[in-house]
Design a protein around this motif. Structure first.
Motif, PDB file in Angstrom:
ATOM      1  N   GLU A 167       0.803  -1.217   0.000  1.00  0.00           N
ATOM      2  CA  GLU A 167       0.000   0.000   0.000  1.00  0.00           C
ATOM      3  C   GLU A 167       0.836   1.266   0.000  1.00  0.00           C
ATOM      4  OE1 GLU A 167      -3.258   0.150  -0.306  1.00  0.00           O
ATOM      5  OE2 GLU A 167      -3.263  -2.030  -0.515  1.00  0.00           O
ATOM      6  N   ALA A 195       4.194   0.382  -3.214  1.00  0.00           N
ATOM      7  CA  ALA A 195       2.883   0.776  -3.692  1.00  0.00           C
ATOM      8  C   ALA A 195       2.960   1.377  -5.083  1.00  0.00           C
ATOM      9  CB  ALA A 195       2.290   1.811  -2.735  1.00  0.00           C
ATOM     10  N   ARG A 258      -0.898   4.919  -2.453  1.00  0.00           N
ATOM     11  CA  ARG A 258      -2.178   5.171  -3.106  1.00  0.00           C
ATOM     12  C   ARG A 258      -2.958   6.205  -2.290  1.00  0.00           C
ATOM     13  NH1 ARG A 258      -1.922  -0.603  -3.405  1.00  0.00           N
ATOM     14  NH2 ARG A 258      -1.567  -1.302  -5.531  1.00  0.00           N
TER      15      ARG A 258
END
Length: 259
Positions: A167, A195, A258
């Motif tokens: 992430e 990510a 993100r």
């Protein structure tokens, strides 16, 4: 003619750098002297280590890197010579040569050969009275192993940890350059492994900063994040200073992910 580089936090206003060069020119056989930087922030060993990590291996093998950022001068910290990757580094054992010490072939010697010390030796200027004479003698053919005993516990600065997951990638600012660019410890490979980045989050700023390929991807005065010439992620302002805009310094946390 061999190359000797100089890196210090002495600045160029005072006589300190000139005195070191005088010793080198007096004692070494025709050294080719190159200044890497003398504008390292005072006593900032981390900044000195970073600058050396970016420049030292651009020089020909056999180069001697004389570096003095030495807030512990006159105290118990050891003077050392590091032999690594066909280069020599001369200076204090305080983490300044951390990037050279992480190489598998690195060998470290403590400087204790009496003949290398100027008499009397100042308690505040080992750059002139110990490190420059040592570099000069190494340039003249003295073997690194002849400066003193080998040591196995040199000081290495703590790594600036980078966390990577699916992430986000999280690190910290490791250096602020002349332009006010905030250079992080996050490298290109870590970005690729982590990510899918659409922006960079920094403290005190609500909106993410876009990750772009070049400065002209944003308008003048806009914030951007880019992988710079160091192969590290930088936060910048086009035609401006990110350090001033964001009021951030080394150590500030940075997250890419993100949004």
């Amino acid at each position: 003619m061999g190359v000797v580089t100089l890196t210090t936090d002495f600045g160029t206003r005072d006589s300190y750098v000139g005195a070191m060069k005088g010793v080198l020119l007096s004692q070494a056989p025709f050294p080719f002297l190159v200044d890497i930087s003398h504008e390292i922030p005072a006593q900032d060993v981390h900044a000195g280590a970073f600058l050396l990590s970016q420049a030292a291996r651009e020089f020909p093998t056999g180069t001697i890197h004389l570096a003095v950022v030495d807030p512990g001068v006159g105290g118990p910290r050891r003077p050392i010579v590091v032999q690594s990757d066909d280069y020599l580094w001369v200076g204090p054992d305080n983490g300044l040569f951390s990037f050279a010490l992480d190489r598998p072939d690195a060998i470290v010697y403590e400087i204790n050969l009496v003949e290398l010390r100027r008499t009397p030796m100042s308690a505040t200027f080992h750059g002139r009275d110990l490190f420059a004479p040592t570099a000069a003698r190494l340039h003249g053919g003295l073997a690194a192993g002849d400066v003193g005993p080998r040591i196995s516990d040199p000081i290495v600065l703590d790594d600036t940890a980078v966390e990577v997951n699916a992430e986000w990638v999280q690190g910290r600012v490791v250096y602020v350059d002349h332009f006010g660019n905030l250079i992080t410890g996050i490298n290109r490979d870590q970005l690729s492994a982590g990510a899918v980045a659409s922006g960079v989050t920094v403290q005190g700023l609500e909106d993410p900063i876009p990750v772009v390929e070049s400065y002209d991807a944003v308008a003048k005065g806009e914030l951007l994040a880019i992988v710079g010439s160091t192969d590290l992620l930088e936060i910048a302002v086009r035609d401006g200073s990110a350090a001033s805009r964001l009021a951030l310094a080394r150590g500030a946390p940075v997250r890419v992910g993100r949004h």
